[in-house]
Design a protein around this motif. Sequence first.
Motif, short mmCIF file in Angstrom:
data_model
loop_
_atom_site.label_atom_id
_atom_site.label_comp_id
_atom_site.label_asym_id
_atom_site.label_seq_id
_atom_site.Cartn_x
_atom_site.Cartn_y
_atom_site.Cartn_z
N GLY A 110 -3.90 3.44 -11.50
CA GLY A 110 -3.35 4.73 -11.89
C GLY A 110 -3.66 5.07 -13.33
O GLY A 110 -4.03 6.22 -13.65
N VAL A 111 -3.53 4.10 -14.22
CA VAL A 111 -3.88 4.31 -15.63
C VAL A 111 -5.36 4.65 -15.74
O VAL A 111 -5.75 5.59 -16.46
N ARG A 112 -6.19 3.92 -15.04
CA ARG A 112 -7.63 4.14 -15.11
C ARG A 112 -8.00 5.57 -14.69
O ARG A 112 -8.84 6.22 -15.32
N ARG A 113 -7.36 6.06 -13.63
CA ARG A 113 -7.66 7.43 -13.19
C ARG A 113 -7.24 8.46 -14.25
O ARG A 113 -7.94 9.44 -14.46
N MET A 114 -6.12 8.23 -14.88
CA MET A 114 -5.71 9.13 -15.96
C MET A 114 -6.72 9.12 -17.10
O MET A 114 -7.09 10.18 -17.63
N THR A 126 -12.87 3.24 -21.23
CA THR A 126 -12.72 4.16 -20.10
C THR A 126 -12.38 5.56 -20.59
O THR A 126 -12.95 6.55 -20.11
N LEU A 127 -11.45 5.65 -21.54
CA LEU A 127 -11.07 6.96 -22.08
C LEU A 127 -12.25 7.62 -22.78
O LEU A 127 -12.46 8.83 -22.63
N ALA A 128 -13.01 6.86 -23.54
CA ALA A 128 -14.16 7.44 -24.25
C ALA A 128 -15.16 8.04 -23.26
O ALA A 128 -15.70 9.13 -23.49
N ARG A 129 -15.39 7.36 -22.13
CA ARG A 129 -16.29 7.91 -21.12
C ARG A 129 -15.73 9.19 -20.52
O ARG A 129 -16.44 10.16 -20.27
N GLY A 130 -14.41 9.19 -20.27
CA GLY A 130 -13.77 10.38 -19.73
C GLY A 130 -13.88 11.56 -20.67
O GLY A 130 -14.13 12.69 -20.24
N LEU A 131 -13.72 11.31 -21.96
CA LEU A 131 -13.84 12.39 -22.96
C LEU A 131 -15.26 12.92 -23.02
O LEU A 131 -15.48 14.13 -23.16
N ARG A 132 -16.25 12.04 -22.92
CA ARG A 132 -17.64 12.49 -22.94
C ARG A 132 -17.94 13.35 -21.71
O ARG A 132 -18.64 14.36 -21.79
N GLY A 156 -5.21 15.67 -25.19
CA GLY A 156 -4.28 14.91 -26.00
C GLY A 156 -3.93 13.55 -25.45
O GLY A 156 -3.08 12.84 -26.01
N LEU A 157 -4.56 13.13 -24.35
CA LEU A 157 -4.23 11.84 -23.73
C LEU A 157 -4.62 10.69 -24.64
O LEU A 157 -5.69 10.69 -25.25
N THR A 158 -3.75 9.70 -24.72
CA THR A 158 -4.03 8.45 -25.44
C THR A 158 -3.90 7.29 -24.47
O THR A 158 -3.28 7.40 -23.41
N VAL A 159 -4.48 6.17 -24.85
CA VAL A 159 -4.34 4.96 -24.02
C VAL A 159 -2.87 4.59 -23.90
O VAL A 159 -2.38 4.27 -22.82
N ALA A 188 2.06 4.05 -20.72
CA ALA A 188 3.50 4.29 -20.59
C ALA A 188 3.81 5.07 -19.32
O ALA A 188 4.83 4.84 -18.67
N ARG A 189 2.94 6.00 -18.96
CA ARG A 189 3.16 6.80 -17.74
C ARG A 189 3.23 5.91 -16.52
O ARG A 189 3.91 6.24 -15.54
N TRP A 190 2.56 4.77 -16.55
CA TRP A 190 2.56 3.84 -15.43
C TRP A 190 3.37 2.58 -15.71
O TRP A 190 3.19 1.54 -15.08
N GLY A 191 4.29 2.67 -16.66
CA GLY A 191 5.27 1.62 -16.85
C GLY A 191 4.81 0.39 -17.61
O GLY A 191 5.45 -0.66 -17.53
N PHE A 192 3.72 0.52 -18.38
CA PHE A 192 3.26 -0.60 -19.21
C PHE A 192 3.75 -0.34 -20.64
O PHE A 192 3.21 0.50 -21.36
#
Length: 326
Positions: A273-277, A317-323, A284-287, A292-296
């Motif tokens: 779930g975190v990975r998909r986000m 993963t986030l960097a790829r999503g932003l690109r 504005g999404l941060t790691v 936290a959204r998935w309880g970590f």
Amino acid sequence: MLNGTASTQDVPDHAARQDAPWCARSHRSTDVDEHASHLSGWRQAYDQLGSGGFEGRLDEAVSAGVQLFRERTSQRLRQRCEVWQGALWCGITVADDGSRLDGRLVGADGVMVSGEDGGFELVSPAGHDIVGFVVSREALQAHAPGLVLPRAGGAGWWAADPARRHAALVHARAILVLAGAGVSCDLRSAMLDVVAGLLGARGPERRERGNASARRRLVVQAHEFVERRPDAPPSVPELCAALHVSRRTLQYAFEDEVGVNPLAYLRSVRLNGVRRMLREAGEGLTVQGAAARWGFWNQSAFAADYRRQFGERASQTLARGLRRAG
């Protein structure tokens, strides 16, 4: 309806034209969600259960009312799948690999088939290699009018004659090669012959019954429980209380259905779930926010779990999503 990844590729045209051209594609991916999206016309959601980097390959050929593919995946997965409307799927693993279809172990020489609703769940091991034959029910009945198609219930499997099963795999490989080379003469008819032959010779389908059905329901209910409140993952005692089962019953259900204990499976669900986000990279999404959204809440433990599960840092993963988002 499956709430998963829908392919952006065209659904095969159901028109019964023997001379219809074939469209052949090959995809390689190191992202499990991207890989799930490649199969034309399907809705799919894959959760990675195994640890480490993912590698997937899909070779696909599509024509009027028919679709053939070979899919190879490196990690243990839980695949929730739904074929295109009006279609029937037959699946054959290249090796007897211990896959589970709707909670039932697929035995040696097994041929899998979708039910009338087109939805099924497959738990596949690392190194999974499967060939899928997908045909319009309408096209198949026009090609083989006397053939009785599976209708009642969900997906099932049967033990096929080994020679017929092997011949189907040989035909599939040949069709993929010829379609990729631009040769279309009689391939559609050959594909329908293979599927009609498999279905015409099928034995009793092995469907989930009794305890197997109850175990699968428990896993599904636990998955849905976590998805409803992803920021507050339950402990095993809390999950047992919510599902009204003993700890032993829950443990057996998860070990039989997905091959891991409840905590490990639900941690994998949350990490996916975190990975998909992170892949979607909302504004504005941060790691830390996705975790936290998935309880970590423990960031160092999360970072270690994420890297162990997917073979890369969450920030990558986030960097790829932003690109991708531009």
